[in-house]
Structures are given as structure tokens and as C-alpha cells.
Design a protein around this motif. Structure first.
Motif, PDB file in Angstrom:
ATOM      1  N   ARG A 178      52.885  17.032  51.704  1.00  0.00           N
ATOM      2  CA  ARG A 178      53.483  17.492  50.461  1.00  0.00           C
ATOM      3  C   ARG A 178      54.503  16.510  49.881  1.00  0.00           C
ATOM      4  O   ARG A 178      55.356  16.901  49.096  1.00  0.00           O
ATOM      5  N   GLU A 179      54.440  15.234  50.309  1.00  0.00           N
ATOM      6  CA  GLU A 179      55.208  14.222  49.604  1.00  0.00           C
ATOM      7  C   GLU A 179      54.640  14.094  48.198  1.00  0.00           C
ATOM      8  O   GLU A 179      55.380  13.864  47.243  1.00  0.00           O
ATOM      9  N   PHE A 180      53.326  14.244  48.111  1.00  0.00           N
ATOM     10  CA  PHE A 180      52.645  14.335  46.823  1.00  0.00           C
ATOM     11  C   PHE A 180      52.141  15.771  46.710  1.00  0.00           C
ATOM     12  O   PHE A 180      51.106  16.121  47.260  1.00  0.00           O
ATOM     13  N   GLY A 181      52.914  16.607  46.052  1.00  0.00           N
ATOM     14  CA  GLY A 181      52.587  18.027  45.982  1.00  0.00           C
ATOM     15  C   GLY A 181      51.562  18.336  44.912  1.00  0.00           C
ATOM     16  O   GLY A 181      51.137  17.456  44.144  1.00  0.00           O
ATOM     17  N   PRO A 182      51.123  19.601  44.841  1.00  0.00           N
ATOM     18  CA  PRO A 182      50.148  20.016  43.830  1.00  0.00           C
ATOM     19  C   PRO A 182      50.606  19.641  42.423  1.00  0.00           C
ATOM     20  O   PRO A 182      51.745  19.906  42.036  1.00  0.00           O
ATOM     21  N   GLY A 183      49.718  18.992  41.686  1.00  0.00           N
ATOM     22  CA  GLY A 183      50.030  18.559  40.337  1.00  0.00           C
ATOM     23  C   GLY A 183      50.600  17.150  40.256  1.00  0.00           C
ATOM     24  O   GLY A 183      50.743  16.588  39.162  1.00  0.00           O
ATOM     25  N   TYR A 184      50.931  16.553  41.404  1.00  0.00           N
ATOM     26  CA  TYR A 184      51.509  15.198  41.407  1.00  0.00           C
ATOM     27  C   TYR A 184      50.506  14.199  40.837  1.00  0.00           C
ATOM     28  O   TYR A 184      49.351  14.153  41.251  1.00  0.00           O
ATOM     29  N   ARG A 185      50.944  13.399  39.881  1.00  0.00           N
ATOM     30  CA  ARG A 185      50.054  12.435  39.240  1.00  0.00           C
ATOM     31  C   ARG A 185      49.911  11.186  40.099  1.00  0.00           C
ATOM     32  O   ARG A 185      50.912  10.605  40.538  1.00  0.00           O
ATOM     33  N   LEU A 186      48.672  10.791  40.344  1.00  0.00           N
ATOM     34  CA  LEU A 186      48.384   9.608  41.155  1.00  0.00           C
ATOM     35  C   LEU A 186      48.060   8.444  40.230  1.00  0.00           C
ATOM     36  O   LEU A 186      46.994   8.385  39.625  1.00  0.00           O
ATOM     37  N   VAL A 187      49.002   7.538  40.094  1.00  0.00           N
ATOM     38  CA  VAL A 187      48.834   6.371  39.227  1.00  0.00           C
ATOM     39  C   VAL A 187      48.235   5.245  40.057  1.00  0.00           C
ATOM     40  O   VAL A 187      48.855   4.782  41.026  1.00  0.00           O
ATOM     41  N   LEU A 188      47.030   4.820  39.698  1.00  0.00           N
ATOM     42  CA  LEU A 188      46.312   3.827  40.495  1.00  0.00           C
ATOM     43  C   LEU A 188      47.140   2.571  40.701  1.00  0.00           C
ATOM     44  O   LEU A 188      47.234   2.044  41.817  1.00  0.00           O
ATOM     45  N   GLY A 189      47.754   2.074  39.632  1.00  0.00           N
ATOM     46  CA  GLY A 189      48.525   0.843  39.730  1.00  0.00           C
ATOM     47  C   GLY A 189      49.700   0.952  40.682  1.00  0.00           C
ATOM     48  O   GLY A 189      49.985   0.031  41.449  1.00  0.00           O
ATOM     49  N   SER A 190      50.362   2.098  40.660  1.00  0.00           N
ATOM     50  CA  SER A 190      51.527   2.296  41.531  1.00  0.00           C
ATOM     51  C   SER A 190      51.111   2.360  42.997  1.00  0.00           C
ATOM     52  O   SER A 190      51.779   1.799  43.871  1.00  0.00           O
ATOM     53  N   VAL A 191      49.989   3.062  43.256  1.00  0.00           N
ATOM     54  CA  VAL A 191      49.489   3.151  44.630  1.00  0.00           C
ATOM     55  C   VAL A 191      49.062   1.769  45.121  1.00  0.00           C
ATOM     56  O   VAL A 191      49.369   1.359  46.244  1.00  0.00           O
ATOM     57  N   VAL A 208      45.443  13.003  31.454  1.00  0.00           N
ATOM     58  CA  VAL A 208      46.427  12.962  32.544  1.00  0.00           C
ATOM     59  C   VAL A 208      45.982  11.996  33.625  1.00  0.00           C
ATOM     60  O   VAL A 208      46.747  11.184  34.113  1.00  0.00           O
ATOM     61  N   GLY A 209      44.694  12.060  33.980  1.00  0.00           N
ATOM     62  CA  GLY A 209      44.164  11.205  35.028  1.00  0.00           C
ATOM     63  C   GLY A 209      44.092  11.948  36.348  1.00  0.00           C
ATOM     64  O   GLY A 209      43.967  13.171  36.379  1.00  0.00           O
ATOM     65  N   ALA A 210      44.198  11.206  37.437  1.00  0.00           N
ATOM     66  CA  ALA A 210      44.088  11.805  38.765  1.00  0.00           C
ATOM     67  C   ALA A 210      45.404  12.460  39.157  1.00  0.00           C
ATOM     68  O   ALA A 210      46.482  11.914  38.931  1.00  0.00           O
ATOM     69  N   ARG A 211      45.298  13.635  39.732  1.00  0.00           N
ATOM     70  CA  ARG A 211      46.479  14.311  40.246  1.00  0.00           C
ATOM     71  C   ARG A 211      46.086  15.154  41.455  1.00  0.00           C
ATOM     72  O   ARG A 211      44.912  15.514  41.624  1.00  0.00           O
ATOM     73  N   VAL A 212      47.073  15.465  42.280  1.00  0.00           N
ATOM     74  CA  VAL A 212      46.826  16.314  43.437  1.00  0.00           C
ATOM     75  C   VAL A 212      46.417  17.699  42.935  1.00  0.00           C
ATOM     76  O   VAL A 212      47.043  18.243  42.020  1.00  0.00           O
ATOM     77  N   SER A 213      45.365  18.247  43.528  1.00  0.00           N
ATOM     78  CA  SER A 213      44.820  19.523  43.060  1.00  0.00           C
ATOM     79  C   SER A 213      45.857  20.640  43.163  1.00  0.00           C
ATOM     80  O   SER A 213      46.643  20.698  44.108  1.00  0.00           O
ATOM     81  N   LEU A 214      45.817  21.493  42.165  1.00  0.00           N
ATOM     82  CA  LEU A 214      46.665  22.673  42.173  1.00  0.00           C
ATOM     83  C   LEU A 214      46.019  23.754  43.041  1.00  0.00           C
ATOM     84  O   LEU A 214      44.804  23.841  43.128  1.00  0.00           O
ATOM     85  N   VAL A 215      46.829  24.552  43.660  1.00  0.00           N
ATOM     86  CA  VAL A 215      46.328  25.643  44.491  1.00  0.00           C
ATOM     87  C   VAL A 215      45.936  26.811  43.588  1.00  0.00           C
ATOM     88  O   VAL A 215      46.681  27.190  42.692  1.00  0.00           O
TER      89      VAL A 215
END
Length: 224
Positions: free
Chosen positions: A24-37, A67-74
Motif C-alpha cells: 500500500r505504498e501505492f494505494g488504490p487510485g495511485y497514478r503510475l507514471v511510466l517515466g517516474s518509475v 489519467v493513464g495507469a493507476r492502481v486498481s480501486l477496490v
């Protein structure tokens, strides 16, 4: 860049992202920015994109337009249905298992609960959930009805696919949970009526469900 190197970097990105999602460092709804990763891992965006596709296939990541990729919401409704069902089947499984549980089984469950208590000071929700499942498994696995045991296993699997740990969202529920474990053990050691054991186990599961639903309620709360 060789295919092997790309696959290796993709695997590293996948494991890095999955671990942070699970913890849960990247919680539900957290946006995953490809460049940052990619920058964090010192790799290109190509293996990161491949890693995110794998996570999407597993249901851990979703794509949203603009929005792009994000951690799935429950899915709260699905979570509630799964927890309600698990509470019912695990409750009756524990009650039916009660006459078959030996003092050694109860001692083992109590030892697991002691380990859960030890986790409270330096709380790790994933480790707590894993031990919590071990505690309940000791108590319901001897259930003589294999169909009910199968339903409990299915319920745990369905719940795990939705959410790695309810306690990541409601860590304050953990102390009450271990106290309820102790109460269930008291009932089992005392040879309480099956219905009393069943209800205690059911309400224990539903207590966690209610705490999670209250914590993640998206509607504004009225102040008194």
C-alpha cells in the motif's frame, strides 16, 4: 538491447511495482507514471510498460482515459459481499470443527495470536493478514464438512484477489481483532454451544468488514 535484458528489466519493474502495491505504498487510485518509475529503476519506459501490462492482467492496475495507469480501486460492494459470505461460512466451519479441536490445536492458535499481538507495536498489515489467516485456518480446517471448508478457501482467495489486507486501511482494527481471537479461543476451550462459537467467529469477520467500509466511505461525513 537484447530480449533477455528487456525481460529481466521488465521482471524487476514488475516485482518493484507489485511489492509497493501490496504494501500500500501505492494505494488504490495511485497514478503510475511510466517515466517516474523508469527513473526510479534507472531503466527505459519500455520494460516498465510491459510490467504494468502484467499487473493490469492480474487486476492490480487499471487504465483510465485521460489519467493513464493507476492502481486498481477496490470494489466496495464486492468486498462487502465477499466478507459477509466468508463470515457466514467460516463461522459455521469453526463451530463444526470445535469438537475436533485438541488442546494442542488451541495452544497453537493461541501462539499465533501472540505473534499477532507482537506485530501491533511495529505494524505490518501484510504480515498481520498472513498470520491472521493462519490463526483461523487452525480453527476451521478440522471441520468435517469438506464442502464448507472449500467454501472458506474460496472466500479467502476471492478476498485476497480484491484486497491484500483490510488492515492496511484500518490498522486501528488490529488490536480489537486479536482481543476477539482471544474470546473465540475462550469459547472453544470452554466447550461453548456451537451457535455461540459460530456467531462469535462471524461477527469477528464482519467487524473487520464494517471498519473497512466505514474508513473508505466516499460520502462526506456529517459533523455533529
Amino acid at each position: 538491447m537484447s530480449t533477455v535484458t528487456t525481460e529481466s528489466k521488465s521482471q524487476r519493474a514488475y516485482e518493484w511495482l507489485r511489492e509497493r502495491i501490496q504494501r500500500r505504498e501505492f494505494g488504490p487510485g495511485y497514478r503510475l507514471v511510466l517515466g517516474s518509475v523508469a527513473q526510479a529503476l534507472d531503466i527505459s519506459v519500455v520494460p516498465v510498460r510491459e510490467a504494468i501490462r502484467r499487473l493490469e492482467a492480474e487486476g492490480l492496475v487499471e487504465f483510465e482515459r485521460n489519467v493513464g495507469a493507476r492502481v486498481s480501486l477496490v470494489d466496495r460492494d464486492e468486498y462487502a459481499h465477499s466478507m459477509q459470505t466468508l463470515g457466514v461460512v467460516e463461522g459455521i466451519a469453526t463451530a463444526l470443527a470445535a469438537p475436533l479441536l485438541t488442546p494442542a490445536d488451541l495452544d497453537r492458535a493461541e501462539a499465533v495470536n501472540a505473534r499477532l499481538i507482537a506485530l501491533l507495536d511495529d505494524f505490518d498489515p501484510i504480515a498481520f493478514t498472513r498470520l491472521n489467516r493462519e490463526f483461523h485456518s487452525i480453527l476451521f480446517e478440522p471441520c468435517p464438512n469438506p464442502h464448507i471448508v472449500d467454501l472458506v478457501h474460496r472466500g479467502w482467495t476471492r478476498l485476497h484477489n480484491l484486497l491484500d489486507s483490510s488492515f492496511a486501511f484500518v490498522p486501528g482494527r488490529a488490536p480489537e481483532s486479536v482481543r476477539e481471537h482471544a474470546r473465540i479461543l475462550e469459547l472453544l476451550r470452554a466447550g461453548a454451544a456451537p451457535i455461540e462459537i459460530e456467531l462469535a467467529a462471524r461477527q469477528h469477520r464482519w467487524g473487520t468488514m464494517n471498519a473497512y467500509l466505514a474508513e473508505t466511505d466516499p460520502t462526506p461525513q456529517e459533523k455533529a
